[in-house]
Design a protein around this motif. Sequence first.
Motif, mmCIF file in Angstrom:
data_model
loop_
_atom_site.group_PDB
_atom_site.id
_atom_site.type_symbol
_atom_site.label_atom_id
_atom_site.label_comp_id
_atom_site.label_asym_id
_atom_site.label_seq_id
_atom_site.Cartn_x
_atom_site.Cartn_y
_atom_site.Cartn_z
ATOM 1 N N VAL A 76 11.458 3.600 -5.011
ATOM 2 C CA VAL A 76 11.052 4.931 -5.467
ATOM 3 C C VAL A 76 9.588 5.183 -5.104
ATOM 4 C CG1 VAL A 76 10.629 6.365 -7.499
ATOM 5 C CG2 VAL A 76 12.733 5.021 -7.348
ATOM 6 N N GLU A 77 9.306 6.380 -4.648
ATOM 7 C CA GLU A 77 7.938 6.858 -4.458
ATOM 8 C C GLU A 77 7.817 8.195 -5.191
ATOM 9 O OE1 GLU A 77 5.407 5.329 -3.015
ATOM 10 O OE2 GLU A 77 6.591 3.580 -2.414
ATOM 11 N N VAL A 78 6.786 8.342 -6.003
ATOM 12 C CA VAL A 78 6.675 9.528 -6.865
ATOM 13 C C VAL A 78 5.436 10.359 -6.524
ATOM 14 C CG1 VAL A 78 7.910 8.388 -8.737
ATOM 15 C CG2 VAL A 78 5.413 8.235 -8.645
ATOM 16 N N GLY A 79 5.505 11.634 -6.928
ATOM 17 C CA GLY A 79 4.350 12.518 -6.809
ATOM 18 C C GLY A 79 3.935 12.836 -5.398
ATOM 19 N N ILE A 80 4.916 13.083 -4.511
ATOM 20 C CA ILE A 80 4.599 13.397 -3.120
ATOM 21 C C ILE A 80 4.306 14.894 -2.982
ATOM 22 C CG2 ILE A 80 5.515 13.438 -0.765
ATOM 23 C CD1 ILE A 80 7.105 10.945 -1.473
ATOM 24 N N ASP A 81 3.182 15.228 -2.396
ATOM 25 C CA ASP A 81 2.767 16.630 -2.218
ATOM 26 C C ASP A 81 3.386 17.219 -0.955
ATOM 27 O OD1 ASP A 81 0.868 16.995 -4.429
ATOM 28 O OD2 ASP A 81 -0.277 15.423 -3.417
ATOM 29 N N LEU A 82 4.105 18.336 -1.116
ATOM 30 C CA LEU A 82 4.687 19.052 0.015
ATOM 31 C C LEU A 82 4.751 20.535 -0.317
ATOM 32 C CD1 LEU A 82 7.721 17.025 1.437
ATOM 33 C CD2 LEU A 82 5.653 17.700 2.642
ATOM 34 N N ASN A 83 4.429 21.377 0.660
ATOM 35 C CA ASN A 83 4.480 22.816 0.438
ATOM 36 C C ASN A 83 5.892 23.376 0.579
ATOM 37 O OD1 ASN A 83 1.692 23.058 -0.016
ATOM 38 N ND2 ASN A 83 1.285 23.136 2.184
ATOM 39 N N VAL A 84 6.782 22.612 1.230
ATOM 40 C CA VAL A 84 8.173 23.040 1.411
ATOM 41 C C VAL A 84 9.103 21.931 0.931
ATOM 42 C CG1 VAL A 84 7.649 24.546 3.348
ATOM 43 C CG2 VAL A 84 8.232 22.163 3.776
ATOM 44 N N TYR A 85 10.293 22.339 0.503
ATOM 45 C CA TYR A 85 11.283 21.354 0.068
ATOM 46 C C TYR A 85 11.883 20.699 1.313
ATOM 47 C CZ TYR A 85 14.987 19.289 -2.759
ATOM 48 O OH TYR A 85 15.815 18.409 -3.404
ATOM 49 N N ILE B 67 10.961 10.702 -4.481
ATOM 50 C CA ILE B 67 12.018 10.298 -3.558
ATOM 51 C C ILE B 67 12.515 8.912 -3.922
ATOM 52 C CG2 ILE B 67 11.322 11.741 -1.621
ATOM 53 C CD1 ILE B 67 9.745 9.432 -0.500
ATOM 54 N N TYR B 68 13.751 8.632 -3.554
ATOM 55 C CA TYR B 68 14.354 7.348 -3.931
ATOM 56 C C TYR B 68 15.360 6.903 -2.879
ATOM 57 C CZ TYR B 68 18.480 10.114 -5.102
ATOM 58 O OH TYR B 68 19.551 10.957 -5.025
ATOM 59 N N SER B 69 15.668 5.628 -2.908
ATOM 60 C CA SER B 69 16.761 5.071 -2.125
ATOM 61 C C SER B 69 17.343 3.897 -2.897
ATOM 62 C CB SER B 69 16.290 4.606 -0.746
ATOM 63 O OG SER B 69 17.387 4.133 0.016
ATOM 64 N N GLU B 70 18.659 3.856 -2.977
ATOM 65 C CA GLU B 70 19.346 2.745 -3.628
ATOM 66 C C GLU B 70 19.797 1.777 -2.539
ATOM 67 O OE1 GLU B 70 23.010 1.918 -6.783
ATOM 68 O OE2 GLU B 70 22.783 3.877 -5.820
ATOM 69 N N ILE B 71 19.405 0.509 -2.673
ATOM 70 C CA ILE B 71 19.778 -0.494 -1.677
ATOM 71 C C ILE B 71 20.469 -1.669 -2.365
ATOM 72 C CG2 ILE B 71 17.887 0.140 -0.132
ATOM 73 C CD1 ILE B 71 16.406 -2.379 -1.075
ATOM 74 N N GLN B 72 21.188 -2.442 -1.573
ATOM 75 C CA GLN B 72 21.921 -3.587 -2.107
ATOM 76 C C GLN B 72 21.787 -4.762 -1.160
ATOM 77 O OE1 GLN B 72 26.285 -3.581 -1.928
ATOM 78 N NE2 GLN B 72 26.317 -4.101 -4.095
ATOM 79 N N ASN B 73 21.653 -5.957 -1.723
ATOM 80 C CA ASN B 73 21.668 -7.191 -0.947
ATOM 81 C C ASN B 73 22.989 -7.908 -1.225
ATOM 82 O OD1 ASN B 73 21.197 -9.582 0.401
ATOM 83 N ND2 ASN B 73 19.733 -10.375 -1.093
ATOM 84 N N PRO B 74 23.910 -7.949 -0.263
ATOM 85 C CA PRO B 74 25.228 -8.546 -0.504
ATOM 86 C C PRO B 74 25.265 -10.065 -0.382
ATOM 87 C CG PRO B 74 25.137 -7.670 1.715
ATOM 88 C CD PRO B 74 23.808 -7.340 1.070
#
Length: 269
Positions: A132-141, A84-91
Amino acid sequence: MEKRDQKKIIIGLVYAAIFLLILIPVIFKLIPNDSCSDGKQNQDESGTDCGGVCPNKCEIKLASGLVFKDTGITETGVANKYDIYSEIQNPNEDYGSSSFDYTFNLKDENGNILTKRDGRGFIFPKENKYLVEVGIDLNVYPAKVELEIKNIVWKDFSGVEKPPLVIVNKNFYEVDQSLGTSNAIGLLRNESSFDFNEIKILVVVKNNYGKIVALNSTKINTVQSGESREFKVLWPNKIYQVGDMEIQAETNIFKSDAFVKRYFPAQSF
């Protein structure tokens, strides 16, 4: 003593008093009277009557808070594992955050939280970056990914620059067509004057429409000033329609263990 002499003395005292009344305000104007309540930014204050030697902290005047630009999820090529990811900005021009806490909430179509992932980040003025956080375990999308940010520690970053960590010679290719694996490589150049214990490399792969289709990361340890180091990240699956690849190199300079040799002067960030 004659009356004439007494009169001269009295007149002299009157003139002296008048002279002192005129001179004393002038003397006070000439004597420095800097204080934390004089309505001026002096001494070593970072604002008017605040910061530096003054006990009052200066109010941080932000142009805006952090801006959320995009949040999403990608498949890893391994069953029931997601990134999962998120793009953030500091203005803000002069203010950044030396520390903030964040939480990714992964929800189903009814808004129920399936799982969550916590982390901590930092951001420089005018910086655009990915969490970013990687390798998250989930049985459903998951149907939706949401990001929460809290406990933001804002700092005046005037005079503090983001380390110049430059990525060159980046390339993406399939490692083995029969296995269907993919690879991203590049060269990191530490163009700063300092040695870092650890530099994180984040690779963001986009398709021809600008949508993020793959994420991966690696770390490079003990990178000296002026040194160039190769890096490589591998995916266990074939990634289709690769149009662009963004690479983010960073090190948290607000942690003392980020440096091989600590170089910041003694001050608070």
